[in-house]
Design a protein around this motif. Structure first.
Motif, mmCIF file in Angstrom:
data_model
loop_
_atom_site.group_PDB
_atom_site.id
_atom_site.type_symbol
_atom_site.label_atom_id
_atom_site.label_comp_id
_atom_site.label_asym_id
_atom_site.label_seq_id
_atom_site.Cartn_x
_atom_site.Cartn_y
_atom_site.Cartn_z
ATOM 1 N N GLU A 111 42.684 34.385 37.735
ATOM 2 C CA GLU A 111 43.756 33.421 37.501
ATOM 3 C C GLU A 111 45.068 33.985 38.064
ATOM 4 N N TYR A 112 45.904 33.074 38.634
ATOM 5 C CA TYR A 112 47.131 33.522 39.299
ATOM 6 C C TYR A 112 48.127 32.371 39.344
ATOM 7 N N PRO A 113 49.428 32.646 39.157
ATOM 8 C CA PRO A 113 50.009 33.937 38.799
ATOM 9 C C PRO A 113 49.881 34.202 37.315
ATOM 10 N N THR A 114 49.740 35.456 36.991
ATOM 11 C CA THR A 114 49.651 35.887 35.608
ATOM 12 C C THR A 114 49.961 37.375 35.581
ATOM 13 N N TYR A 115 49.550 38.053 34.543
ATOM 14 C CA TYR A 115 49.829 39.477 34.409
ATOM 15 C C TYR A 115 49.107 40.245 35.518
ATOM 16 N N ASP A 116 49.870 40.959 36.332
ATOM 17 C CA ASP A 116 49.364 41.532 37.582
ATOM 18 C C ASP A 116 48.061 42.326 37.468
ATOM 19 N N PRO A 117 47.859 43.157 36.440
ATOM 20 C CA PRO A 117 46.645 43.988 36.430
ATOM 21 C C PRO A 117 45.339 43.212 36.523
ATOM 22 N N LEU A 118 45.335 41.966 36.076
ATOM 23 C CA LEU A 118 44.088 41.207 36.070
ATOM 24 C C LEU A 118 43.577 40.915 37.475
ATOM 25 N N TRP A 119 44.445 40.962 38.469
ATOM 26 C CA TRP A 119 43.968 40.801 39.844
ATOM 27 C C TRP A 119 44.280 42.024 40.708
ATOM 28 N N GLU A 120 45.344 42.764 40.372
ATOM 29 C CA GLU A 120 45.713 43.909 41.190
ATOM 30 C C GLU A 120 44.759 45.092 40.989
ATOM 31 N N ILE A 121 44.312 45.329 39.753
ATOM 32 C CA ILE A 121 43.368 46.428 39.532
ATOM 33 C C ILE A 121 42.051 46.183 40.280
ATOM 34 N N PRO A 122 41.453 44.989 40.205
ATOM 35 C CA PRO A 122 40.241 44.769 41.012
ATOM 36 C C PRO A 122 40.466 44.999 42.506
ATOM 37 N N ARG A 123 41.618 44.582 43.030
ATOM 38 C CA ARG A 123 41.905 44.822 44.447
ATOM 39 C C ARG A 123 41.965 46.319 44.733
ATOM 40 N N THR A 124 42.619 47.054 43.854
ATOM 41 C CA THR A 124 42.745 48.493 44.053
ATOM 42 C C THR A 124 41.384 49.179 43.996
ATOM 43 N N LEU A 125 40.478 48.640 43.202
ATOM 44 C CA LEU A 125 39.138 49.208 43.090
ATOM 45 C C LEU A 125 38.230 48.822 44.253
ATOM 46 N N GLY A 126 38.753 48.053 45.181
ATOM 47 C CA GLY A 126 37.982 47.717 46.371
ATOM 48 C C GLY A 126 37.246 46.405 46.301
ATOM 49 N N VAL A 147 39.119 39.863 46.145
ATOM 50 C CA VAL A 147 39.689 39.048 45.078
ATOM 51 C C VAL A 147 40.182 37.719 45.627
ATOM 52 N N ASP A 148 39.706 36.635 45.034
ATOM 53 C CA ASP A 148 40.240 35.303 45.304
ATOM 54 C C ASP A 148 41.049 34.859 44.093
ATOM 55 N N LEU A 149 42.159 34.156 44.353
ATOM 56 C CA LEU A 149 43.084 33.767 43.299
ATOM 57 C C LEU A 149 42.881 32.302 42.911
ATOM 58 N N TRP A 150 42.755 32.083 41.607
ATOM 59 C CA TRP A 150 42.603 30.738 41.043
ATOM 60 C C TRP A 150 43.969 30.323 40.509
ATOM 61 N N HIS A 151 44.592 29.353 41.153
ATOM 62 C CA HIS A 151 46.014 29.098 40.938
ATOM 63 C C HIS A 151 46.312 28.200 39.739
ATOM 64 N N LEU A 152 47.325 28.604 38.999
ATOM 65 C CA LEU A 152 47.978 27.732 38.034
ATOM 66 C C LEU A 152 49.113 27.033 38.779
ATOM 67 N N ARG A 153 49.186 25.714 38.670
ATOM 68 C CA ARG A 153 50.125 24.961 39.503
ATOM 69 C C ARG A 153 51.140 24.205 38.650
ATOM 70 N N GLN A 154 52.392 24.299 39.087
ATOM 71 C CA GLN A 154 53.468 23.675 38.325
ATOM 72 C C GLN A 154 53.296 22.167 38.235
ATOM 73 N N GLU A 155 52.832 21.540 39.322
ATOM 74 C CA GLU A 155 52.677 20.082 39.308
ATOM 75 C C GLU A 155 51.615 19.629 38.308
ATOM 76 N N ASP A 171 51.481 21.033 35.277
ATOM 77 C CA ASP A 171 52.000 21.645 34.053
ATOM 78 C C ASP A 171 51.418 23.034 33.833
ATOM 79 N N TRP A 172 51.251 23.761 34.947
ATOM 80 C CA TRP A 172 50.756 25.139 34.952
ATOM 81 C C TRP A 172 49.317 25.243 34.459
ATOM 82 N N ASN A 173 48.553 24.186 34.648
ATOM 83 C CA ASN A 173 47.122 24.236 34.340
ATOM 84 C C ASN A 173 46.313 24.468 35.609
ATOM 85 N N PRO A 174 45.165 25.132 35.493
ATOM 86 C CA PRO A 174 44.314 25.351 36.666
ATOM 87 C C PRO A 174 43.415 24.149 36.925
#
Length: 384
Positions: free
Chosen positions: A122-137, A140-148, A150-153
């Motif tokens: 899920e993105y954007p959100t607290y960075d470690p939830l996607w940044e740590i997996p990227r760092t581990l190799g 990562v694909d991002l599942w977006h929360l969208r303002q239009e 109401d920030w729901n995916p």
């Protein structure tokens, strides 16, 4: 390891102690030690006796490593927070004490993610939830929360992102900083998608909703390959003792035990005792915190209704919220200016990859919130 800094943590580490009016935090008005221990007064005979009983019991404990995974009392109290897939509860042995939800997420990600794995976060959100997996190799694909929305995916987007090789789906329920709470229906759809490819689902649930709580479902109540992380830091107003946990199936819990040996070993005798005390009196804390959330949200909503440069999607009973700012400068520049000139601390949205906004810690003490919003309005009038 080449891991990026966490934008929000870097910001707070630098600036939070210089603020006179801190309306940036996402904890519900932190409790003092005296307030926490006073929760035991009613069962110990009057004012001050709860603290006396707590310290008397603690005085008999050796300050050794204590219970490595968390005391039986801690595990039992945490287990009560979950219904389990069959509605009969969870096995307390699969509760593991961690260093806050931050440590819980780290342990889960280090345990499950390997180079070349596919992770959807899920993105954007607290960075470690996607940044740590990227760092581990991981890929990562991002599942977006969208303002239009109401920030729901969009669940259809998740279906497109998940493949037969997906190892893990990461969600933040509720979202930091947006406050989005995923409905049970949405979670059931996520589970259906994950189960179809045998993926795990890691759900950071540190922001438990205090509105319509009966409709909230933990991932471990819905999915046998779900991992829930949580702590006492946000909803329970006690970030200082750094008590968090993971809940999972036995297979994952056994793997997490090894990771804990490398990163934590134990949470400490005092912290465990305090955590048990908090959890045993959680209903009193939640009653207090519902008043904070609902009262302060009404204050913030009234302010936004009269503030033409600010809008938000009202948070649904959680302590974190995001405001959109209509200003002719970058949000970080603006936030630094109001801190320097007015002593008001916000977290700029750009620290969450959300430019032109800010995390508003509307669950601060009421007088702090009112004063901070008044100063914020004065700063915004300078753009008129």
């Amino acid at each position: 390891m080449n891991i990026k800094s966490i934008g929000v943590e870097e910001w707070l580490n630098e600036l939070e102690k210089s603020a006179a009016l801190d309306i940036a935090q996402s904890t519900i008005a932190s409790l003092t030690t005296a307030e926490i221990l006073a929760l035991g007064d009613e069962e110990n005979g009057g004012p001050g006796t709860g603290a006396a009983a707590f310290y008397e019991a603690l005085g008999r404990e050796k300050q050794n490593y204590g219970w490595i995974e968390g005391s039986p009392e801690f595990k039992a109290e945490v287990a009560k927070l979950y219904r389990g897939i069959d509605g009969k509860g969870i096995d307390a042995d699969n509760v593991l004490q961690m260093n806050g939800a931050t440590g819980a997420n780290l342990a889960a990600l280090y345990t499950l993610v390997h180079p070349g794995d596919h992770v959807v976060a899920e993105y954007p959100t607290y960075d470690p939830l996607w940044e740590i997996p990227r760092t581990l190799g991981a890929n990562v694909d991002l599942w977006h929360l969208r303002q239009e929305a109401d920030w729901n995916p969009d669940i259809e987007e998740l279906k497109r992102l998940v493949t037969k090789n997906t190892k893990l789906i990461c969600i933040n329920n509720a979202s930091n900083p947006l406050g989005t709470v995923l409905s049970r229906e949405t979670l059931e759809q996520i589970v259906e998608i994950a189960r179809s490819v045998g993926a795990y689902v890691l759900s950071d649930e540190v922001y438990y909703p205090l509105e319509n709580s009966e409709d909230f479902a933990s991932i471990v109540d819905l999915y046998e390959r779900g991992i829930a992380t949580n702590s006492l830091s946000k909803t329970y107003s006690v970030p200082g003792i750094r008590m968090g946990w993971t809940v999972s199936n036995k297979e994952v819990a056994d793997q997490l035990r090894t990771c804990r040996d490398y990163t934590l070993i134990c949470g400490g005798v005092f912290n465990d005792a305090m955590a048990v005390h908090v959890l045993r009196h959680r209903e009193q804390i939640l009653e207090r915190n519902r008043k904070v959330i609902f009262g302060n949200r009404a204050i913030a909503q009234e302010w936004i209704d009269h503030e033409p440069r600010v809008s938000w999607v009202p948070p649904k009973g959680v302590s974190t919220s995001f405001i959109t700012l209509d200003i002719p400068m970058g949000d970080e520049q603006f936030c630094r200016r109001i801190l320097a000139e007015r002593g008001v601390l916000l977290v700029p949205g750009s620290r969450f990859h959300l430019p032109r906004g800010a995390r508003l810690g509307y669950c601060a003490q009421e007088d702090t919130l009112r004063a901070g919003l008044a100063q914020l309005s004065e700063a915004l009038r300078e753009f008129d």
